[in-house]
Design a protein around this motif. Sequence first.
Motif, mmCIF file in Angstrom:
data_model
loop_
_atom_site.group_PDB
_atom_site.id
_atom_site.type_symbol
_atom_site.label_atom_id
_atom_site.label_comp_id
_atom_site.label_asym_id
_atom_site.label_seq_id
_atom_site.Cartn_x
_atom_site.Cartn_y
_atom_site.Cartn_z
ATOM 1 N N VAL B 122 55.215 23.366 30.306
ATOM 2 C CA VAL B 122 54.881 23.121 31.620
ATOM 3 C C VAL B 122 53.550 22.593 31.458
ATOM 4 C CG1 VAL B 122 54.076 24.116 33.760
ATOM 5 C CG2 VAL B 122 56.136 24.844 32.748
ATOM 6 N N LYS B 123 52.981 21.594 32.195
ATOM 7 C CA LYS B 123 51.615 21.099 32.104
ATOM 8 C C LYS B 123 50.757 21.765 33.190
ATOM 9 C CE LYS B 123 49.019 16.693 30.824
ATOM 10 N NZ LYS B 123 48.989 16.912 29.370
ATOM 11 N N ALA B 124 49.683 21.994 32.739
ATOM 12 C CA ALA B 124 48.874 22.568 33.855
ATOM 13 C C ALA B 124 47.229 22.774 33.316
ATOM 14 C CB ALA B 124 49.206 23.872 34.287
ATOM 15 N N PHE B 125 46.328 23.280 34.071
ATOM 16 C CA PHE B 125 45.130 23.014 33.775
ATOM 17 C C PHE B 125 44.452 21.982 33.300
ATOM 18 C CE2 PHE B 125 46.691 27.564 32.515
ATOM 19 C CZ PHE B 125 45.883 28.113 33.418
ATOM 20 N N ASN B 126 44.994 20.627 33.052
ATOM 21 C CA ASN B 126 44.290 19.519 32.724
ATOM 22 C C ASN B 126 43.689 18.722 33.761
ATOM 23 O OD1 ASN B 126 46.829 18.319 33.879
ATOM 24 N ND2 ASN B 126 46.128 16.617 32.901
ATOM 25 N N THR B 127 43.851 19.226 34.931
ATOM 26 C CA THR B 127 43.073 18.658 36.014
ATOM 27 C C THR B 127 41.885 19.413 36.476
ATOM 28 O OG1 THR B 127 44.085 19.762 37.683
ATOM 29 C CG2 THR B 127 45.258 17.856 36.878
ATOM 30 N N ILE B 128 41.365 20.362 35.645
ATOM 31 C CA ILE B 128 40.325 21.204 35.910
ATOM 32 C C ILE B 128 39.079 21.290 34.647
ATOM 33 C CG2 ILE B 128 39.579 23.601 36.363
ATOM 34 C CD1 ILE B 128 42.486 23.965 37.460
ATOM 35 N N PHE B 129 37.827 20.853 34.814
ATOM 36 C CA PHE B 129 36.989 20.934 34.000
ATOM 37 C C PHE B 129 36.773 22.256 33.245
ATOM 38 C CE2 PHE B 129 35.323 16.898 36.200
ATOM 39 C CZ PHE B 129 35.791 15.955 35.249
ATOM 40 N N GLY B 130 36.673 22.556 32.154
ATOM 41 C CA GLY B 130 36.594 23.823 31.688
ATOM 42 C C GLY B 130 35.264 24.586 32.189
ATOM 43 N N GLY B 131 34.158 23.877 32.408
ATOM 44 C CA GLY B 131 33.068 24.582 33.210
ATOM 45 C C GLY B 131 33.513 24.833 34.663
ATOM 46 N N VAL B 132 34.272 24.232 35.202
ATOM 47 C CA VAL B 132 34.659 24.553 36.584
ATOM 48 C C VAL B 132 35.627 25.882 36.435
ATOM 49 C CG1 VAL B 132 35.814 23.834 38.616
ATOM 50 C CG2 VAL B 132 34.326 21.981 37.470
ATOM 51 N N LEU B 133 36.559 25.675 35.523
ATOM 52 C CA LEU B 133 37.342 26.803 35.447
ATOM 53 C C LEU B 133 36.602 28.140 35.325
ATOM 54 C CD1 LEU B 133 40.882 27.274 35.228
ATOM 55 C CD2 LEU B 133 40.351 26.947 32.852
ATOM 56 N N ALA B 134 35.655 27.953 34.428
ATOM 57 C CA ALA B 134 34.989 29.270 33.800
ATOM 58 C C ALA B 134 34.165 29.865 35.275
ATOM 59 C CB ALA B 134 33.989 28.893 32.740
ATOM 60 N N GLN B 135 34.188 29.262 36.192
ATOM 61 C CA GLN B 135 33.231 29.749 37.424
ATOM 62 C C GLN B 135 34.047 30.664 38.012
ATOM 63 O OE1 GLN B 135 31.811 26.615 39.943
ATOM 64 N NE2 GLN B 135 31.442 25.178 38.193
ATOM 65 N N ASP B 136 35.495 30.950 37.732
ATOM 66 C CA ASP B 136 36.224 31.970 38.375
ATOM 67 C C ASP B 136 36.332 31.846 39.894
ATOM 68 O OD1 ASP B 136 38.304 33.814 37.939
ATOM 69 O OD2 ASP B 136 36.705 35.436 38.048
ATOM 70 N N LYS B 137 36.140 30.646 40.356
ATOM 71 C CA LYS B 137 36.377 30.514 41.981
ATOM 72 C C LYS B 137 37.838 29.853 42.295
ATOM 73 C CE LYS B 137 31.569 28.827 42.581
ATOM 74 N NZ LYS B 137 30.796 27.865 42.711
ATOM 75 N N PRO B 138 38.306 30.015 43.610
ATOM 76 C CA PRO B 138 39.435 29.664 43.924
ATOM 77 C C PRO B 138 39.306 28.149 43.908
ATOM 78 C CG PRO B 138 38.549 31.214 45.488
ATOM 79 C CD PRO B 138 37.231 31.020 44.751
ATOM 80 N N MET B 139 40.457 27.507 43.309
ATOM 81 C CA MET B 139 40.592 26.100 43.234
ATOM 82 C C MET B 139 42.126 25.978 43.025
ATOM 83 S SD MET B 139 39.462 25.542 39.338
ATOM 84 C CE MET B 139 37.851 26.606 39.481
ATOM 85 N N ASP B 140 42.489 24.530 43.484
ATOM 86 C CA ASP B 140 43.535 24.180 43.444
ATOM 87 C C ASP B 140 44.000 23.778 41.746
ATOM 88 O OD1 ASP B 140 43.826 24.083 46.142
ATOM 89 O OD2 ASP B 140 44.256 21.950 46.250
ATOM 90 N N ALA B 141 45.455 24.174 41.600
ATOM 91 C CA ALA B 141 45.755 23.718 40.045
ATOM 92 C C ALA B 141 47.195 23.003 40.278
ATOM 93 C CB ALA B 141 45.838 25.359 39.338
ATOM 94 N N PHE B 142 47.163 21.741 39.599
ATOM 95 C CA PHE B 142 48.602 20.995 39.597
ATOM 96 C C PHE B 142 49.155 21.416 38.582
ATOM 97 C CE2 PHE B 142 45.364 18.624 42.104
ATOM 98 C CZ PHE B 142 46.037 18.138 43.097
ATOM 99 N N LEU B 143 50.623 21.584 38.646
ATOM 100 C CA LEU B 143 51.324 21.776 37.393
ATOM 101 C C LEU B 143 52.724 20.828 37.556
ATOM 102 C CD1 LEU B 143 53.524 24.851 37.676
ATOM 103 C CD2 LEU B 143 51.812 24.273 39.598
#
Lengths: 204, 204
Positions: B122-143
């Motif tokens: 499964v491909k996931a997480f590649n549409t999110i910058f690491g720095g944004v992911l680390a903020q631990d806020k709600p966000m969309d995640a494509f897979l």
Amino acid sequence: MTTISIIGAGNMATAIGTRAAKHGHTVEIMSRDTVAARSLADRIGATVGTYGSAPAGDIVILAVLSAGAVDVVRSYGEALAGKTLVDITNPFNADATGLATTPGNSIAQQIAAAAPAGTHVVKAFNTIFGGVLAQDKPMDAFLAGDSAEARARVAAFLSSLDMRPLDAGGLEMTSALEWAGILLVGVARNGGGFDIALAAQPPS
Amino acid sequence: MTTISIIGAGNMATAIGTRAAKHGHTVEIMSRDTVAARSLADRIGATVGTYGSAPAGDIVILAVLSAGAVDVVRSYGEALAGKTLVDITNPFNADATGLATTPGNSIAQQIAAAAPAGTHVVKAFNTIFGGVLAQDKPMDAFLAGDSAEARARVAAFLSSLDMRPLDAGGLEMTSALEWAGILLVGVARNGGGFDIALAAQPPS
């Protein structure tokens, strides 16, 4: 407000033309199907231009199917010189899981190669379903194209339609936009539904 | 909550591992760089697994660079049998305006071809910058990935991290996700800034 020419009289021409007219632009509809052009123009308060002659607007929306877009540009020829052409096409393969184009040869790049000198090409509107566009709500709108000036011109037009322009960069980025259309359809088909628009925003 | 194994100890491993641990998952870090693995594990309260041996988790995040991902899968070999491998890579070309892969041969598809029988990708997480992911806020995640069950498993994991999973479909759609990474970088570079996440939502 400005004059916008739209080549085409189908669903996307209707959605864009309706939204443009509602937000105060003068809209010109041009189509080989003169009956459809007249019908759409009457519905949205637009004028009808002669297919193949010089468009009235500086921004010309190519609201035709991907398979015919390059031929339309060729048939207009020098009549498009100096215009900013907006490619809205989605050149999907048969099951919409991939593209009929290849990187370096997107429809926007093919249009740029076929257009007369001094014409600019910007891809936009292809990441938005017609039905969503027609709702006339605020939404994100991705664009890419061959000159910063042309992108700024189209971005201003998008802003005037209450859309938030997201400039993705140069003409080579139009392949990314074509794939974005595929991604949007994939999400829509797999539970997301078709009442969605692609966006890029700070997480909140 | 479940056990998540992460192969890698770099920025994305840190961002995903931190978020997973914070949301109650047991996290295992595996890396050829055992010092980096121990350092990351200590920081986030994770265990350290032996690189190349069977991961503890059913979901295994391949948090390595695109150029090395397939080799990592080959070096693990049968140790990955039955696992759900999560490909997070962005195989950009040198200036991030296109991909180093071709449709039908995305990194996720190359990983699937290299993985042992019974393994899902499964491909996931590649549409999110690491720095944004680390903020631990709600966000969309494509897979996207090769089986509906594996996609559902990864979607549940994403949901547990306070992310909204957007299932784009089968393994062939991983090319669209790779291009989505390009699009995101393009928008970030052209005025959007890097504090953004790709999303697909109803216009409001």
